[in-house]
Design an enzyme around this catalytic site. Structure first.
Site, short mmCIF file in Angstrom:
data_model
loop_
_atom_site.label_atom_id
_atom_site.label_comp_id
_atom_site.label_asym_id
_atom_site.label_seq_id
_atom_site.Cartn_x
_atom_site.Cartn_y
_atom_site.Cartn_z
N ARG A 167 0.82 -1.22 0.00
CA ARG A 167 0.00 0.00 0.00
C ARG A 167 0.85 1.27 0.00
O ARG A 167 0.29 2.37 -0.08
CB ARG A 167 -0.91 0.00 1.22
N LYS A 209 -15.44 -0.16 -1.41
CA LYS A 209 -15.60 -0.31 0.03
C LYS A 209 -14.93 0.85 0.80
O LYS A 209 -15.52 1.42 1.71
CB LYS A 209 -15.03 -1.66 0.48
N PRO A 226 -20.89 0.52 3.40
CA PRO A 226 -19.67 -0.22 3.04
C PRO A 226 -19.88 -1.73 3.19
O PRO A 226 -20.40 -2.18 4.21
CB PRO A 226 -18.62 0.28 4.05
N ASP A 228 -17.86 -5.07 3.45
CA ASP A 228 -16.59 -5.79 3.61
C ASP A 228 -16.90 -7.28 3.78
O ASP A 228 -18.03 -7.70 3.62
CB ASP A 228 -15.82 -5.24 4.80
#
Length: 265
Positions: A167, A209, A226, A228
């Site tokens: 990331r 998300k 959202p 998940d």
DNA sequence: GTCCAGGGTAAGC
DNA sequence: GCTTACCATGGA
């Protein structure tokens, strides 16, 4: 320097464990320590809906009142739940002290970019390391969430030491685009839900998300829902694959928090 | 050692 | 529009 308040539907432990913020933690049973941006707060639960906040009256009215969304009656959301939906009623009862915080957009965006494929404890660790590496010191061993320019100034290796893994470029580029003014997270408050969503997914590393999490937890678009792995599991087990968001238009995100909370307990 | 985590991207169909 | 391989690494 303390403020005493009285409110309902406000449970420190539930909010600290709700997964919407990563810098609030319990110290003992009735005391919470919250870091939001460059502010530090201790709140203690005095029982019977009474709480003591370690701030001035002014700071309470100008910041924490809104941060904890204390002007909103969450009982109304719970009352609006379909009476025949036993799962959702049970979930709401178990997490009735959760509120949707109004967090700072940059901190929320970066935190949720980091969140992908990480457990909540692992997210906390990474966020804390980021703050230590380039956040302003606000108390002993306590650092504010970094400013965009400070985060953009970290090298790849420094970011890697924050356990960001793959990331690193996502965090780096988002910080850079915001620091240089290409993206204005404050100005985005004026956008419609759809336009805000499009702006958020324009960041690399932000998909459906994460964008919905930022909309819900920073921009207070409480209709955002959202999905998940936990929510999908619930939708499969209890709703034939899809939660009826249209029945709760405008506040499905609040119910999503109850669902998420109950699934993890 | 194994498994999973508040997923996203790029490629292929 | 819908699959699928791949991504780094902490925490249980």
């Amino acid at each position: 320097m303390a403020v005493d308040i009285r409110t309902q539907n406000f449970d420190l432990k539930q909010i600290a464990e709700s997964g919407q913020c990563f810098r609030m933690k319990m110290e003992g049973d009735s005391l919470a320590r919250v870091i939001a941006g460059d502010r530090l707060l201790s709140i203690s639960d005095k029982g019977d809906g009474r709480f003591e906040l370690s701030c001035t009256e002014e700071e309470y009215h100008n910041f924490w009142y809104e941060y904890f969304d204390l002007g909103c009656d969450y009982g109304d959301f719970i009352d609006a739940i379909d009476p025949v939906d036993s799962f959702l009623n049970r979930a709401a009862a178990s997490g009735s002290g959760i509120r949707i915080l109004r967090q700072e957009p940059f901190e929320t965006l970066i935190s949720f970019i980091i969140s992908q494929r990480k457990s909540i404890p692992a997210i906390r660790t990474s966020v804390e390391k980021l703050c230590i590496s380039c956040g302003r010191k606000i108390a002993d061993d306590t650092f504010a969430f970094p400013e965009p320019a400070d985060l953009a100034g970290l090298s790849e290796d420094e970011l890697k030491e924050c356990a960001l893994g793959y990331r690193v470029p996502y965090v780096r580029e988002a910080a850079r685009r915001i620091a240089c003014g290409e993206k204005d997270l404050e100005a985005m408050r004026e956008l419609t839900d759809d336009a805000l969503y499009e702006e958020l997914v324009s960041f690399k590393g932000v998909g459906r998300k994460v964008a919905n999490c930022v909309m819900l937890f920073a921009y207070h678009r409480i209709g955002a829902f959202p999905e998940d792995v936990w929510i999908k599991r619930i939708e499969d087990d209890h709703y034939g694959g899809r939660f009826p968001v249209e029945r709760y238009e405008g506040f499905a995100g609040v119910l999503q928090q109850y669902m998420f909370f109950s699934a993890r307990n």
